[in-house]
Design an enzyme around this catalytic site. Structure first.
Site, short mmCIF file in Angstrom:
data_model
loop_
_atom_site.label_atom_id
_atom_site.label_comp_id
_atom_site.label_asym_id
_atom_site.label_seq_id
_atom_site.Cartn_x
_atom_site.Cartn_y
_atom_site.Cartn_z
N GLY A 10 0.85 -1.18 0.00
CA GLY A 10 0.00 0.00 0.00
C GLY A 10 0.88 1.23 0.00
O GLY A 10 1.93 1.25 -0.64
N CYS A 11 0.49 2.23 0.73
CA CYS A 11 1.24 3.48 0.79
C CYS A 11 2.65 3.23 1.32
O CYS A 11 2.83 2.59 2.36
CB CYS A 11 0.51 4.46 1.71
SG CYS A 11 1.42 5.98 2.00
N PHE A 12 3.65 3.73 0.61
CA PHE A 12 5.03 3.47 1.05
C PHE A 12 5.39 4.17 2.34
O PHE A 12 6.33 3.78 3.01
CB PHE A 12 6.06 3.73 -0.04
CG PHE A 12 5.96 5.00 -0.84
CD1 PHE A 12 5.61 6.21 -0.29
CD2 PHE A 12 6.27 4.97 -2.19
CE1 PHE A 12 5.54 7.36 -1.04
CE2 PHE A 12 6.21 6.11 -2.97
CZ PHE A 12 5.85 7.32 -2.38
#
Length: 179
Positions: A10-12
């Site tokens: 998902g979001c890094f």
């Protein structure tokens, strides 16, 4: 000796905040992998047209932490059963993926995912993409160490912070000293 593997969870910002705290992890870098555009920008990746996933480049010392432990942490800190989504982050750039740098890593990761599915660990099939790394580009400087620099920013406080807390609670034995 050092090895490198790339995790897309998902979001890094979330993935970086977790793996930055893991013993044996030497360095982390947010970036984009396995798309078809050279040097994509964050804006391009967010549009979902480059094919890239937001990933974390994880450099680690296998003498200090085994790949299977990193996989345990990765699968324990995101939802590998939702296709192209993590929480409210939706799009192919948020897909669950592991991008390997050697045939040995590829085989180990594929066996791990197969065992998770065979044992029905998550109660739903694991949809994590497992592929050799292709077309990696570092994310812009302002994405690096984002949570460390912006812990009170809304997304960090309400999404990243709880993931870090879960890691520190569930995987305390693997947290760097002082975390």
């Amino acid at each position: 000796m050092q090895e490198i593997i790339y995790f897309g969870g998902g979001c890094f910002w979330c993935t970086e905040a977790v793996f930055d705290r893991v013993q044996g992890v030497l360095d982390v870098e947010s970036g984009y992998a396995n798309g078809h555009v050279s040097q994509p920008s964050y804006e391009q990746v967010c549009e979902g047209t480059t094919g890239h996933a937001e990933v974390l480049k994880v450099s680690f010392d296998p003498a200090q932490i085994a790949l299977h432990t990193l996989l345990e942490i990765f699968f324990g800190t995101h939802d590998p059963t939702t296709l192209n989504r993590q929480g409210n982050d939706v799009g192919t750039q948020y897909r669950s993926g592991i991008y390997t740098t050697s045939p040995e890593q590829q085989a180990q990761v594929q066996a791990w995912v197969q065992a998770l599915n065979q044992d029905k660990v998550f109660g739903a099939p694991v949809v994590t993409e497992v592929l050799p790394l292709d077309n990696y580009w570092p994310a812009e400087d302002y994405h690096q160490d984002y949570f460390a620099r912006n812990p009170h920013q809304g997304y960090c406080a309400y999404v990243v912070g709880p993931k870090v807390h879960k890691f520190l609670h569930t995987f305390a034995a693997y947290a760097k000293k002082g975390e």
